[in-house]
Scaffold this active site. Structure first.
Site, PDB file in Angstrom:
ATOM      1  CG  HIS B  62      -2.021  -1.100   0.994  1.00  0.00           C
ATOM      2  ND1 HIS B  62      -2.363  -2.008   1.961  1.00  0.00           N
ATOM      3  CD2 HIS B  62      -2.772  -1.423  -0.083  1.00  0.00           C
ATOM      4  CE1 HIS B  62      -3.284  -2.834   1.483  1.00  0.00           C
ATOM      5  NE2 HIS B  62      -3.550  -2.503   0.259  1.00  0.00           N
ATOM      6  CG  ASP B  86      -7.350  -3.738   0.423  1.00  0.00           C
ATOM      7  OD1 ASP B  86      -6.699  -2.765   0.849  1.00  0.00           O
ATOM      8  OD2 ASP B  86      -7.105  -4.279  -0.660  1.00  0.00           O
ATOM      9  CD  GLU B 106     -13.226  -4.248  -4.859  1.00  0.00           C
ATOM     10  OE1 GLU B 106     -12.041  -3.882  -4.761  1.00  0.00           O
ATOM     11  OE2 GLU B 106     -13.578  -5.317  -5.407  1.00  0.00           O
ATOM     12  CG  ASP B 136     -16.645  -2.770 -15.090  1.00  0.00           C
ATOM     13  OD1 ASP B 136     -15.488  -3.091 -14.749  1.00  0.00           O
ATOM     14  OD2 ASP B 136     -17.004  -2.689 -16.278  1.00  0.00           O
ATOM     15  N   GLY B 137     -14.775  -0.960 -12.584  1.00  0.00           N
ATOM     16  CA  GLY B 137     -13.782   0.091 -12.792  1.00  0.00           C
ATOM     17  C   GLY B 137     -13.476   0.341 -14.252  1.00  0.00           C
ATOM     18  CG  ASP B 154      -5.064  -2.013  -4.851  1.00  0.00           C
ATOM     19  OD1 ASP B 154      -4.589  -3.159  -4.922  1.00  0.00           O
ATOM     20  OD2 ASP B 154      -5.373  -1.460  -3.778  1.00  0.00           O
ATOM     21  N   PRO B 161     -12.195 -11.588 -12.571  1.00  0.00           N
ATOM     22  CG  PRO B 161     -12.927 -10.784 -10.498  1.00  0.00           C
ATOM     23  CD  PRO B 161     -12.493 -12.034 -11.192  1.00  0.00           C
TER      24      PRO B 161
END
Lengths: 283, 283
Positions: B62, B86, B106, B136-137, B154, B161
């Site tokens: 991160h 997360d 996310e 959906d990014g 990320d 997916p």
């Protein structure tokens, strides 16, 4: 035969490797030496159940433990390797034209035997510049004074026969064995592994007390615990990163293109330590 | 209960981790999300049986996926994080005072749910500068133009997916979504793992074709395959290592001392690649 090698490095955290067959297994007075044929890493050498090297990843350890000190020394002529009976470190050291003589002192003849049999890419045991001594490296170095330019401590973990390679008296003897401007490198475990941390810190403190310059650098070694491995470097001169690296690379770097890990940028980059590693060695 | 988690990353080579108990297990339309309590790494998040993070080592990933792009951009105000449910990446991004708004997109609400329940140190989901979108990014970024300063991809591995997060059309959309001088970072797998190499190379080729500058940098992540992890960085400006790093660190680096991995020397050092990694991405 379809088995697995498994080395735990902390609790039940560990690395497992698929094994095709066992090629070598010898219990010596010092340790158990085994060689396996693996499914993905070629031949694998273990000592007392701990990975020493595989054919596929050994270039990282051997290039980094050799070329970092040898390119930082202004004129490395005499080199002493303690441990390193597999021959990989000596193979890299002998690429430097300046080197006139290398002494390899390995305590356990079975390591040399296993390497000659199962790691033909490692050893250059018959090289005219090389002397191989089967014996105790700690006693060997205690008998030297102002004798070598670079010492490479290529031993195993600080349990069993390599324990003395992490002691203050051993490093004091190394300092005396080195000529002025001499450089010492010692493998120094993984900062990620809690059980190694006292030894890592102790080595750095000892070296900082006995040499004008001491530091740690890191390499990515996939089959070692946590994939991160430290090497301690100490110099009787000043900070060798301010030293003759560029000149040495120009003079003696004709083999650089054929290396698979080391390059001059990486050499400097390997000394850039994560904060948690800095804190460990500066505590 | 005394069990083990085991993730093979090549043949029968893999990492095993001691498990105390399973805390979370949900099969979503996208993937299986699990959380374990481990014997040495705190809580562990896995997706489809692959390690995503542990409480003990998450700081590496991160810090490195956030601070490297954010300290290289002259004035990062709007940041888009794709994946990262997360919360750990957003936690680091929000340490930068220049940042005015972060969008987190996310695809799988279960990741956010698992993190809120079992990784209280990661998420800052209620931060006033943060908008969380479950969706959906890929579609999200396709709707943006000249809109954000930094995009952080990320996601998980290029199976399931996250597969589209490694595609040419996705990175083209990212380029269009970025403002002038914008920077993209995408997690880009481990160069040690043969099955990842085609995706690593493809991402670097796509980025080099669409941005004036593209490069890879590396971090030591002990619970990821082989312990070495790459992140791809692309810039709409020039080489960001020649950019405003020093000024940005002086202006916005008041939190640097509290970090556990990132520091300015390491930032540069992480771009010093071993020869075999250079060859992989330059092929």
């Amino acid at each position: 035969m379809a088995e697995s090698f498994l080395e735990y490095y902390e609790g039940k955290t560990g690395l497992t490797i698929g094994i095709r067959e066992k090629l070598f297994d010898k219990q010596t007075p010092y340790q158990r030496v085994e060689v396996f044929d693996t499914d993905a890493w070629g031949h694998l050498l273990t000592i007392d159940g701990m990975v020493m090297l595989s054919e596929r990843d050994e270039f990282v350890y051997h290039e980094m433990i050799s070329h970092v000190p040898l390119f930082m020394h202004p004129a490395p002529k005499r080199v002493l390797v303690i441990g390193g009976g597999d021959g990989g470190t000596v193979r890299e050291v002998l690429k430097h034209r300046t080197v006139e003589h290398v002494d390899l002192v390995e305590i356990d003849e079975a390591v040399v035997e296993a390497s000659k049999l199962h790691f033909p890419g490692l050893g250059v045991f018959e090289h005219p510049k090389l002397s191989v001594t089967i014996g105790d490296g700690i006693g060997y170095v205690a008998g030297l004074e102002n004798a070598v330019d670079v010492i490479i401590v290529d031993g195993s973990d600080p349990t069993g026969p390599a324990e003395g390679l992490f002691s203050e008296s051993f490093f004091r003897d190394c300092e005396r064995a080195l000529k002025p401007g001499g450089i010492l490198v010692a493998q120094n475990e993984s900062p990620w592994v809690p059980s190694y941390r006292p030894a890592i810190r102790a080595v750095m403190q000892i070296l900082a007390g006995q040499f004008p310059y001491a530091n740690l650098y890191l390499s990515f070694i996939p089959l070692y615990p946590a994939g991160m491995w430290g090497m301690a470097l100490a110099s009787k001169g000043g900070d060798p990163l301010d030293g003759p690296l560029a000149e040495r690379l120009a003079e003696d770097g004709d083999f650089l293109e054929a290396l698979r890990y080391y390059n001059p940028e990486l050499h400097r980059g390997a000394f850039a330590l994560p904060n948690f590693v800095r804190q460990l060695i500066e505590e």
